[in-house]
Design a protein around this motif. Structure first.
Motif, PDB file in Angstrom:
ATOM      1  N   UNK A  46       6.801  64.476  29.393  1.00 50.43           N
ATOM      2  CA  UNK A  46       5.682  64.532  28.819  1.00 50.43           C
ATOM      3  C   UNK A  46       5.513  63.978  27.255  1.00 50.43           C
ATOM      4  N   UNK A  47       5.781  62.759  27.115  1.00 53.59           N
ATOM      5  CA  UNK A  47       5.963  61.967  26.049  1.00 53.59           C
ATOM      6  C   UNK A  47       4.637  62.051  25.095  1.00 53.59           C
ATOM      7  N   UNK A  48       3.506  62.131  25.609  1.00 57.13           N
ATOM      8  CA  UNK A  48       2.508  62.128  24.614  1.00 57.13           C
ATOM      9  C   UNK A  48       2.000  63.577  24.047  1.00 57.13           C
ATOM     10  N   UNK A  49       2.545  64.459  24.500  1.00 62.36           N
ATOM     11  CA  UNK A  49       2.166  65.705  24.127  1.00 62.36           C
ATOM     12  C   UNK A  49       2.590  65.860  22.308  1.00 62.36           C
ATOM     13  N   UNK A  69       1.213  53.135  31.128  1.00 64.03           N
ATOM     14  CA  UNK A  69       0.323  54.172  30.791  1.00 64.03           C
ATOM     15  C   UNK A  69       0.411  54.959  29.592  1.00 64.03           C
ATOM     16  N   UNK A  70       1.661  55.457  29.451  1.00 62.93           N
ATOM     17  CA  UNK A  70       2.033  56.224  28.042  1.00 62.93           C
ATOM     18  C   UNK A  70       1.979  55.188  26.976  1.00 62.93           C
ATOM     19  N   UNK A  71       2.338  54.215  27.010  1.00 56.93           N
ATOM     20  CA  UNK A  71       2.696  53.339  25.816  1.00 56.93           C
ATOM     21  C   UNK A  71       1.117  52.900  25.481  1.00 56.93           C
ATOM     22  N   UNK A  72       0.089  52.856  26.553  1.00 56.60           N
ATOM     23  CA  UNK A  72      -1.075  52.508  25.971  1.00 56.60           C
ATOM     24  C   UNK A  72      -1.814  53.718  25.435  1.00 56.60           C
ATOM     25  N   UNK A  73      -1.451  54.815  25.983  1.00 53.60           N
ATOM     26  CA  UNK A  73      -2.299  56.069  25.518  1.00 53.60           C
ATOM     27  C   UNK A  73      -1.616  56.256  23.869  1.00 53.60           C
ATOM     28  N   UNK A  74      -0.360  56.025  23.746  1.00 62.14           N
ATOM     29  CA  UNK A  74       0.151  56.457  22.308  1.00 62.14           C
ATOM     30  C   UNK A  74      -0.200  55.210  21.509  1.00 62.14           C
ATOM     31  N   UNK A  75      -0.436  54.112  21.850  1.00 61.60           N
ATOM     32  CA  UNK A  75      -1.015  52.823  21.088  1.00 61.60           C
ATOM     33  C   UNK A  75      -2.300  53.343  20.620  1.00 61.60           C
ATOM     34  N   UNK A  76      -3.073  53.669  21.186  1.00 61.95           N
ATOM     35  CA  UNK A  76      -4.472  53.989  21.228  1.00 61.95           C
ATOM     36  C   UNK A  76      -4.839  55.093  20.049  1.00 61.95           C
ATOM     37  N   UNK A  77      -3.963  56.217  20.232  1.00 55.40           N
ATOM     38  CA  UNK A  77      -3.598  57.125  19.267  1.00 55.40           C
ATOM     39  C   UNK A  77      -3.293  56.674  17.794  1.00 55.40           C
ATOM     40  N   UNK A  78      -2.291  55.750  17.803  1.00 52.85           N
ATOM     41  CA  UNK A  78      -1.656  55.143  16.490  1.00 52.85           C
ATOM     42  C   UNK A  78      -2.657  54.420  15.899  1.00 52.85           C
ATOM     43  N   UNK A  79      -3.826  53.819  16.790  1.00 46.09           N
ATOM     44  CA  UNK A  79      -4.817  53.111  15.981  1.00 46.09           C
ATOM     45  C   UNK A  79      -5.923  53.971  15.442  1.00 46.09           C
TER      46      UNK A  79
END
Length: 250
Positions: free
Chosen positions: A106-109, A239-249
């Motif tokens: 669960x890397x996006x928590x 999918x996890x990378x896309x999710x995290x990149x959106x958060x970082x932006x």
């Protein structure tokens, strides 16, 4: 957190298994250049309610990774069939009243996601385990890699499945929910789970949560509106990378 739990020893466990049948080496898979296990460990480090936690693994590669990064870990038996059995061994070795299990995939928590779950889990007066769930789309409900669940009265879990449940027989467009990889277990409950034989439905659906419902465990559920991406197969990394990149932006 309710006062009756404040003096209890609460230990966090991050199960990390190299030999996943669906994705070998998953804990050390890179997500935006950083190992997935490192993402989860750092989230736990940021928690205000989780001060004592360990990676639980049976593999030397993960042991070496933990040592190289200074991560606390406990070596566990390779005979365990699921994350809860592995977490129970850690509980017994380090001693705890409660185990907070944070899945290593669960890397996006975020730390506040974990804290919020722990705080709300201890609102229940009685439970054998508390886990978290969130709403998903109808399309996501068709994905067998995502474990779905049905919520009953008093936030009790009725059933878990890799199929889309409940089945929309009359076209009423029901809501669908997925399980999120967070758990709180009392020490006696996770020990009892580990001593309970693998159940019939568990072996069919390949989700250990059905061992709980089949054997009458009191499974409580915490709802969250926070979105997350769990990694079950290699395709989920993107999918996890896309999710995290959106958060970082943001």
């Amino acid at each position: 957190m309710k006062d009756k739990y404040k003096n209890k020893k609460i230990v966090g466990v991050i199960p990390a298994r190299m030999q996943s049948s669906r994705y070998y080496g998953k804990p050390l898979a890179k997500i935006l250049g950083k190992e997935m296990l490192q993402w989860v460990y750092e989230a736990c480090q940021g928690c205000r309610l989780l001060k004592d936690f360990y990676v639980a693994t049976d593999h030397e590669d993960i042991q070496r990774f933990c040592e190289s990064k200074g991560l606390r870990y406990v070596m566990t038996s390779p005979e365990h069939k699921n994350c809860a059995e592995r977490s129970d061994e850690v509980c017994q070795k380090v001693g705890a009243d409660f185990v907070v299990e944070v899945q290593g995939d669960e890397p996006t928590l975020l730390p506040q996601d974990i804290d919020d779950f722990i705080d709300r889990a201890f609102d229940f007066e009685q439970f054998d385990v508390v886990t978290q769930y969130s709403e998903i789309t109808q399309a996501q409900a068709q994905d067998p890699q995502i474990v779905k669940l049905v919520v009953g009265p008093d936030s009790k879990a009725l059933f878990f499945s890799r199929s889309a449940i409940p089945y929309d027989f009359k076209g009423r467009s029901p809501k669908y929910y997925k399980q999120v990889g967070l758990y709180v277990w009392p020490a006696d409950s996770i020990k009892r789970f580990s001593q309970t034989p693998k159940s019939y439905l568990e072996s069919i659906e390949d989700t250990h949560m059905l061992r709980l419902t089949e054997n009458g465990f009191n499974v409580r559920l915490v709802h969250t509106k926070v979105d997350s991406v769990g990694v079950d197969i290699p395709e989920n990394i993107k999918q996890a990378e896309d999710f995290l990149q959106k958060r970082l932006q943001k």
